[in-house]
Design a protein around this motif. Structure first.
Motif, PDB file in Angstrom:
ATOM      1  N   GLU A  42       0.856  -1.172   0.000  1.00 48.13           N
ATOM      2  CA  GLU A  42       0.000   0.000   0.000  1.00 48.13           C
ATOM      3  C   GLU A  42       0.895   1.225   0.000  1.00 48.13           C
ATOM      4  O   GLU A  42       2.058   1.154   0.403  1.00 48.13           O
ATOM      5  CB  GLU A  42      -0.886   0.012   1.241  1.00 48.13           C
ATOM      6  N   GLY A  51      -4.950   2.164  -3.043  1.00 51.28           N
ATOM      7  CA  GLY A  51      -5.379   0.788  -2.842  1.00 51.28           C
ATOM      8  C   GLY A  51      -4.248  -0.178  -2.561  1.00 51.28           C
ATOM      9  O   GLY A  51      -3.085   0.196  -2.414  1.00 51.28           O
ATOM     10  N   THR A 144      -7.164  -4.392  -4.312  1.00 50.53           N
ATOM     11  CA  THR A 144      -8.233  -3.467  -4.644  1.00 50.53           C
ATOM     12  C   THR A 144      -9.043  -4.002  -5.825  1.00 50.53           C
ATOM     13  O   THR A 144      -8.492  -4.213  -6.905  1.00 50.53           O
ATOM     14  CB  THR A 144      -7.643  -2.081  -4.966  1.00 50.53           C
ATOM     15  N   ASP A 147      -8.995  -3.071 -10.136  1.00 45.55           N
ATOM     16  CA  ASP A 147      -7.699  -2.652 -10.662  1.00 45.55           C
ATOM     17  C   ASP A 147      -7.026  -3.738 -11.488  1.00 45.55           C
ATOM     18  O   ASP A 147      -5.986  -3.512 -12.074  1.00 45.55           O
ATOM     19  CB  ASP A 147      -6.762  -2.235  -9.522  1.00 45.55           C
ATOM     20  N   HIS A 169     -11.742  -9.454  -0.624  1.00 42.09           N
ATOM     21  CA  HIS A 169     -11.204  -8.122  -0.893  1.00 42.09           C
ATOM     22  C   HIS A 169     -11.333  -7.242   0.348  1.00 42.09           C
ATOM     23  O   HIS A 169     -11.469  -6.047   0.243  1.00 42.09           O
ATOM     24  CB  HIS A 169     -11.955  -7.474  -2.064  1.00 42.09           C
TER      25      HIS A 169
END
Length: 170
Positions: A42, A51, A144, A147, A169
């Protein structure tokens, strides 16, 4: 007739040819595992919308997709790994953006730390940023959604000879 960008996995040579034919940017994405866990990172708190990601980036001129996966891993995490195994290549699009992604698996040594901060080297717009790296359970890596970084996780589980899993997630 040209093939539409569908997101279906293609053999690596066919995916590279499609990218050349359509003038699409190619990206390499690296799934780095250690003891059944996936390396994710991150951004620091000043970039809250970035994300949870895995190492990834564009191929440089004259670079193979495997070389790019190793380089991006080094630049974004500091890990010096080798022996990338190709998992999948597929056309990927989001909005107006269309690219061809090549996904590789790399193994981290068992003594790799559980978590660390790494200042990104090179990498255009990411250079100088600090990424907060950590290993997360493969089925709960918190990548994320939307993506595309989770797109080839089923291929990774097959490659690692793991049973199919529900991906979270959280």
């Amino acid at each position: 007739m040209t093939q539409p960008l569908t997101g279906h996995s293609l053999p690596l040579p066919e995916a590279r040819a499609l990218a050349r034919q359509r003038g699409l940017r190619e990206r390499a994405l690296a799934y780095v595992t250690r003891n059944g866990e996936l390396l994710v990172f991150e951004h620091t708190p000043e970039y809250p919308d970035a994300g949870v990601q895995v190492p990834a980036g564009g191929l440089e001129t004259g670079e193979t997709s495997a070389e790019a996966a190793v380089r991006e891993t080094r630049e974004e995490t500091g890990l010096e790994l080798s022996g990338p195994a190709h998992l999948a290549s597929f056309p990927w699009s989001k909005g107006e953006l269309a690219e061809v992604w090549h996904v590789f698996h790399l193994s981290a040594p068992p003594d790799t730390p559980d978590a660390w901060a790494h200042r990104v080297t090179h990498g255009g717009g990411d250079a100088g940023l600090t990424f907060l790296c950590r290993f997360a359970p493969l089925g709960a890596s918190s990548l994320t959604p939307g993506d595309g970084h989770d797109a080839a996780l089923p291929e990774l589980t097959r490659h690692l000879h793991l049973p199919p899993m529900e991906l979270s997630h959280d």
